[in-house]
Design a protein around this motif. Sequence first.
Motif, mmCIF file in Angstrom:
data_model
loop_
_atom_site.group_PDB
_atom_site.id
_atom_site.type_symbol
_atom_site.label_atom_id
_atom_site.label_comp_id
_atom_site.label_asym_id
_atom_site.label_seq_id
_atom_site.Cartn_x
_atom_site.Cartn_y
_atom_site.Cartn_z
ATOM 1 N N GLU A 22 -48.637 -22.912 61.610
ATOM 2 C CA GLU A 22 -48.720 -23.151 60.195
ATOM 3 C C GLU A 22 -47.116 -23.257 59.705
ATOM 4 O O GLU A 22 -46.815 -24.166 59.048
ATOM 5 C CB GLU A 22 -49.130 -22.091 59.325
ATOM 6 C CG GLU A 22 -49.281 -22.012 57.820
ATOM 7 C CD GLU A 22 -49.835 -23.316 57.395
ATOM 8 O OE1 GLU A 22 -49.828 -23.696 56.254
ATOM 9 O OE2 GLU A 22 -50.719 -24.081 57.945
ATOM 10 N N GLN A 24 -44.809 -24.585 61.590
ATOM 11 C CA GLN A 24 -44.456 -25.748 62.119
ATOM 12 C C GLN A 24 -44.902 -27.036 61.144
ATOM 13 O O GLN A 24 -44.269 -28.097 60.915
ATOM 14 C CB GLN A 24 -44.866 -26.149 63.536
ATOM 15 C CG GLN A 24 -44.463 -27.423 63.969
ATOM 16 C CD GLN A 24 -42.597 -27.322 64.183
ATOM 17 O OE1 GLN A 24 -41.906 -26.433 64.670
ATOM 18 N NE2 GLN A 24 -42.330 -28.454 63.606
ATOM 19 N N ARG A 25 -46.142 -26.794 60.821
ATOM 20 C CA ARG A 25 -46.916 -27.931 59.841
ATOM 21 C C ARG A 25 -46.295 -27.984 58.718
ATOM 22 O O ARG A 25 -45.808 -29.101 58.321
ATOM 23 C CB ARG A 25 -48.313 -27.325 59.651
ATOM 24 C CG ARG A 25 -49.042 -28.393 58.696
ATOM 25 C CD ARG A 25 -50.208 -28.140 58.102
ATOM 26 N NE ARG A 25 -50.291 -26.821 57.276
ATOM 27 C CZ ARG A 25 -49.696 -27.094 55.980
ATOM 28 N NH1 ARG A 25 -49.584 -28.347 55.570
ATOM 29 N NH2 ARG A 25 -49.550 -26.043 55.264
ATOM 30 N N ASP A 28 -43.099 -29.635 59.365
ATOM 31 C CA ASP A 28 -43.119 -31.266 59.520
ATOM 32 C C ASP A 28 -43.524 -32.064 58.236
ATOM 33 O O ASP A 28 -43.611 -33.299 58.308
ATOM 34 C CB ASP A 28 -44.257 -31.394 60.501
ATOM 35 C CG ASP A 28 -43.579 -30.971 61.927
ATOM 36 O OD1 ASP A 28 -42.732 -30.681 62.374
ATOM 37 O OD2 ASP A 28 -44.890 -30.627 62.856
ATOM 38 N N THR A 29 -44.101 -31.302 57.229
ATOM 39 C CA THR A 29 -44.551 -32.227 56.150
ATOM 40 C C THR A 29 -43.608 -31.840 54.893
ATOM 41 O O THR A 29 -43.913 -32.220 53.622
ATOM 42 C CB THR A 29 -46.061 -31.658 55.792
ATOM 43 O OG1 THR A 29 -46.040 -30.116 55.391
ATOM 44 C CG2 THR A 29 -46.834 -32.073 56.723
#
Length: 88
Positions: A22, A24-25, A28-29
């Motif tokens: 989560e 990293q998500r 990344d966004t």
Amino acid sequence: MGRTVAPGEPEWTEEDTALAVEWQRIRDTTCAGCGQPLAECLTDDGGYETTVVRCHGCKAKEKRVEELGKVSDTAGVKVVVHRLPEDA
């Protein structure tokens, strides 16, 4: 924070893995420059405003780095910021 891994236990629990994925998500966004969600800031050019602020900790640090650079070799030197006590 952390936990002690006992012999035979996994280094990463399922919860650890889920939290890392989560994190990293989100990274990344999210725009690394402004911190806004990429899905919004890459498609909307008019919905933002800025506020100028000054971090006095960074100001003190940057001034010290500048002073050091004038008088010595700063290779490997790190300048650490400490908050002064309230009564100082």
